[in-house]
Design an enzyme around this catalytic site. Structure first.
Site, PDB file in Angstrom:
ATOM      1  N   GLU A   1       0.899  -1.333   0.128  1.00  0.00           N
ATOM      2  CA  GLU A   1       0.062   0.092   0.139  1.00  0.00           C
ATOM      3  C   GLU A   1       0.811   1.095   0.079  1.00  0.00           C
ATOM      4  O   GLU A   1       0.560   2.382  -0.648  1.00  0.00           O
ATOM      5  CB  GLU A   1      -0.997  -0.055   1.244  1.00  0.00           C
ATOM      6  CG  GLU A   1      -2.032  -1.287   1.196  1.00  0.00           C
ATOM      7  CD  GLU A   1      -2.631  -1.222  -0.024  1.00  0.00           C
ATOM      8  OE1 GLU A   1      -3.058  -0.409  -0.984  1.00  0.00           O
ATOM      9  OE2 GLU A   1      -3.263  -2.566  -0.353  1.00  0.00           O
TER      10      GLU A   1
ATOM     11  N   HIS B   1      -4.210  -6.057 -11.135  1.00  0.00           N
ATOM     12  CA  HIS B   1      -3.391  -6.822 -10.095  1.00  0.00           C
ATOM     13  C   HIS B   1      -2.554  -7.947 -10.886  1.00  0.00           C
ATOM     14  O   HIS B   1      -1.320  -8.175 -10.719  1.00  0.00           O
ATOM     15  CB  HIS B   1      -4.249  -7.319  -9.093  1.00  0.00           C
ATOM     16  CG  HIS B   1      -4.608  -6.427  -8.259  1.00  0.00           C
ATOM     17  ND1 HIS B   1      -5.976  -5.699  -8.454  1.00  0.00           N
ATOM     18  CD2 HIS B   1      -4.210  -5.738  -7.132  1.00  0.00           C
ATOM     19  CE1 HIS B   1      -5.887  -4.755  -7.549  1.00  0.00           C
ATOM     20  NE2 HIS B   1      -4.925  -4.595  -6.626  1.00  0.00           N
TER      21      HIS B   1
HETATM   22 ZN   LIG Z   1      -2.326  -2.371  -4.998  1.00  0.00          ZN
END
Ligand SMILES: [Zn+2]
Ligand SMILES: [Ca+2]
Ligand SMILES: [Ca+2]
Ligand SMILES: [Ca+2]
Length: 753
Positions: free
Chosen positions: A314, A400
């Site tokens: 993150e 992703h």
């Molecule tokens: Zn991410």
């Protein structure tokens, strides 16, 4: 500190890498590297300035591995911000040698700044891009340049509770949406797995030593430590979740500083807060804080989503957002953004070296969330094990999954083929280690432009490996093999690495001179880069005769530049001829040259030697002549044997006659072979007399050679011709080329033929 670099209509194209003031031979205390980097960058901004309507404003200055400096300049056009027009100037640790100049802008801006669409209309269009939007910012007018055609556009920020922080660009003439990107990046990923660890916190879950770092509940409120301890170690205890988040964020901060030379997540000594207790099976970065939920399981299987690789991921999004070019839109840039998160997660795990969560190439293996080992959601060493692409194909899936190819490249670079398998049939790779791989990756991010692509990342990491580890090419070759290993093989215009170290030559022109007592004499100190890249050189004089002082202007130069040496004598200076040593103290190589200083009238036979003309321009394959003229200045005439030195291969110099009496002349014929590269060369014409030696310099400019390919780190004179990607160019301004200054990118330097 936000100095403004103003390059308006009267801007002068000045490409000197440094513009240091005149200084004496005495040691000067150098300004800090940051200030010198700013000075250096002013000289190169003009090379990327496409029109007089553009201005540059220093937006950020950060340090990277090995002390490299990176300055990001925002561009404006007629006063409007230019989205994607940032220019990043990278310098060496001293700030004086420019390593790279990059910008994402693809075309010259030439447009009206009067919008046909109102801000209110643009806001309505932007808001419609997001379902259940809860707010839209006041649109800001700017020029959008990340595609081939610059567009006057309104930028609006649309928000929703989902969460979303969507930046939308609406064409201010047609009202169409041309680009958008969401600052919110979902990850997926735990806590209570770091064991009992030491964290930096005061009485609450905030860190006073890392500005910006705190961890709190969904309202952002920090938890209070109980007896100096944060959390009870339970899988669903939220203060425990904050203990894990702070531990990981602190390890990541320390890794950035100690391994990658970066000061904080944002590069400027700061980071961002975190929240825990999100009631979703998710974790995300929303552009201003990180937020962590749970794994979606019930009962004893429930865990918080905040182990080191998730927290590292993150905050990796925060690094991507705060490096040049920002977050950017589209699946390719988004995939590289997700990969950036995974790479920082892996770096954080490796740096922390915590037996409760050992380093690995899995993402989320402590979470119980996904289908991989331990609940991993991605496998960096073999993305296909979890259904994601291992290799580059040129098409880009969901972000992703799209992290796969670059993650795979990073593992091949760091750990080689003992940890991962190539997509192609190339040789085994011995990795350079995760720390060096991280330095390469971070340096590339410091040169990021918008939109970020695999091809740009490839070139930026190759240049980074070359710059960081020069004169070694081992790391460069591993980075190159790793890109080949994901099917991103060699491309035209690729950076190259030569194992030759940085070196230069030093000469004095002239090498001798005389002055009456109390008078001064000057000579030019010339340097030429002979291999590798330019280095910083500090000039000084050795032991001087009594009453003689030496000063250099400037005293510090970059190899390839010149300086003027002034030797001032006094009435008490001893008459006669003295040898003065000129010392060049370079960053990697030191050189010396000798100057013969005669104080008082020479008693012996002497003469002057000159050339007429002193320069000529010759097409490759042609020839020219000049005349050596000599004059007796004291005593009687002497026999002088003439010769030439310094001519490049393929250039022949002959004299008619070869031997003269001082006072006579000789004709010099210079023939230039067809294969001589266009450039300007200095040829020294030497007179070897019976009692005195004299020399003069002839400047030979060779033009019009065929098939010379543009190369970085090469000195080009005005008129030099090169080809690049099959197109011929003529040099408009003498300069030494750098990676990023390819002729199509530098219209101020190269004219297309
Ligand atoms: Zn991410
Ligand atoms: Ca692990
Ligand atoms: Ca991991
Ligand atoms: Ca030295």
């Amino acid at each position: 500190m936000n100095p403004k670099i103003k390059l308006g209509a009267a801007a002068v194209l000045a490409l000197a890498l440094t513009q240091l003031g005149s200084t004496s031979a005495q040691a000067q205390s150098d300004p800090p590297p940051r200030e010198l980097a700013i000075t250096s960058s002013q000289g190169v901004l003009s090379s990327v300035q496409a029109s007089a309507e553009e201005d540059f404003h220093l937006a950020s200055a950060v340090e990277g591995a090995k002390g490299l400096q990176f300055l990001t300049y925002n561009r404006t056009y007629k006063g409007l911000p230019v989205h994607g027009g940032e220019v990043v100037v990278g310098t060496d640790a001293s700030g004086q040698v420019v390593n790279s100049v990059t910008t994402g802008q693809q075309a010259e801006i030439d447009l009206s700044t009067t919008p046909a669409i109102s801000a209110a209309t643009a806001a309505v269009t932007a808001r419609a891009q997001l379902r259940r939007a809860t707010g839209v910012s006041t649109p800001k007018l700017l020029v959008h340049v990340t595609t081939g055609k610059p567009v006057l556009a309104w930028e609006s920020v649309v928000t929703s509770a989902k969460p979303s922080v969507l930046h939308v660009y609406v064409d201010a003439q047609t009202g169409k949406v041309i680009d958008s990107y969401d600052l919110v990046r979902d990850a997926t990923g735990n806590g209570h797995h770091n064991g009992t660890v030491t964290i930096d916190a005061g009485s609450t879950s905030s860190d006073s030593t890392r500005p910006g770092l705190s961890c709190g509940n969904q309202s952002g409120q920090a938890y209070t430590l109980q007896g100096g301890v944060l959390g009870n170690g339970g899988a669903t205890d939220l203060p425990t979740a904050c203990a894990d988040v702070l531990y990981a964020a602190q390890k990541e901060w320390d890794m950035l500083r100690q391994w990658l030379g970066r000061n904080g997540v944002n590069g400027s000594g700061g980071t961002f807060p975190a929240r825990v207790g999100l009631n979703e099976a998710n974790a995300y970065w929303n552009g201003s804080f990180t937020n962590y939920g749970h794994n979606g399981k019930t009962g004893a299987a429930r865990k918080q989503l905040n182990p080191m690789d998730v927290v590292g991921h993150e905050y990796g999004h925060a690094i991507f957002q705060t490096t040049p070019g920002g977050a950017g839109g589209g699946n390719e840039s988004g995939g590289l953004n997700e990969s950036t998160g995974d790479i920082f997660g892996a770096l954080t795990e490796s740096f922390a070296n915590n037996p409760n969560d050992p380093a690995d190439w899995l993402v989320g293996e402590e979470t119980g969330l996904g289908s991989g080992p331990g609940g991993a959601i991605r496998n960096m060493a073999n993305p296909s094990a979890l259904g994601h692409p291992n290799c580059y194909t040129g098409s880009f899936p969901e972000v992703h999954a799209g992290a796969g190819p670059q993650n795979h490249w990073f593992v091949l670079t760091a750990a080689g083929t003992s940890a991962s398998t190539r997509c192609d049939s190339g040789p085994a790779i011995t990795g350079i280690g995760i720390q060096k791989a991280g330095q390469v990756f971070m340096t590339a991010l410091n040169n990021k432009t918008s939109p970020w692509t695999h091809l740009k990342a490839r070139v930026a990491t190759l240049n980074a490996a070359k710059t960081l580890f020069a004169p070694s090419c081992t790391e460069f070759n591993v980075v190159l093999e790793a890109w080949k290993g994901i099917n991103l093989g060699p491309r035209a215009g690729d950076p190259t690495c030569s194992t030759q170290g940085n070196d230069y030559s030093l000469s004095l022109d002239p090498a001798a001179g005389s002055a009456q007592p109390g008078q001064s004499v000057t000579t030019t100190v010339r340097t030429t880069v002979t291999s590798g890249s330019a280095q910083q050189i500090t000039l000084s004089a050795g032991t001087l005769p009594a009453g003689v002082t030496a000063s250099f202007s400037p005293a510090t130069i970059s190899a390839g530049q010149s300086s003027t040496l002034t030797l001032s004598t006094s009435a008490s200076s001893p008459q006669g001829t003295h040898s003065v040593t000129v010392n060049a103290d370079g960053a990697t190589v030191d050189r010396q040259a000798s100057y013969s200083l005669t104080v008082g009238q020479s008693q012996g036979n002497d003469y002057t030697l000159g050339l007429s003309p002193t320069s000529a321009s010759v097409a490759a394959g042609g020839s020219t002549t000049t005349t050596v003229q000599t004059q007796v200045t004291s005593g009687s005439a002497q026999s002088v044997s003439l010769s030439a030195s310094g001519a490049p291969a393929g250039v022949t110099v002959s004299f008619s006659p070869q031997t003269i009496q001082s006072g006579q002349s000789s004709t010099v014929s210079i023939s230039v072979g067809a294969s001589v590269a266009p450039n300007t060369y200095s040829i020294s014409v030497n007179g070897d007399g019976t009692s005195a030696d004299r020399s003069a310099t002839f400047s030979l400019t060779v033009t019009g050679g065929q098939g010379t390919t543009w190369q970085p780190w090469t000195a080009y004179a005005v008129g030099a011709q090169v080809s690049y990607n099959g197109v011929n160019y003529r040099c408009l301004q003498g300069h030494t080329s750098l990676p990023g200054w390819e002729p199509p990118n530098t219209p101020a330097l190269w004219q297309r033929l």
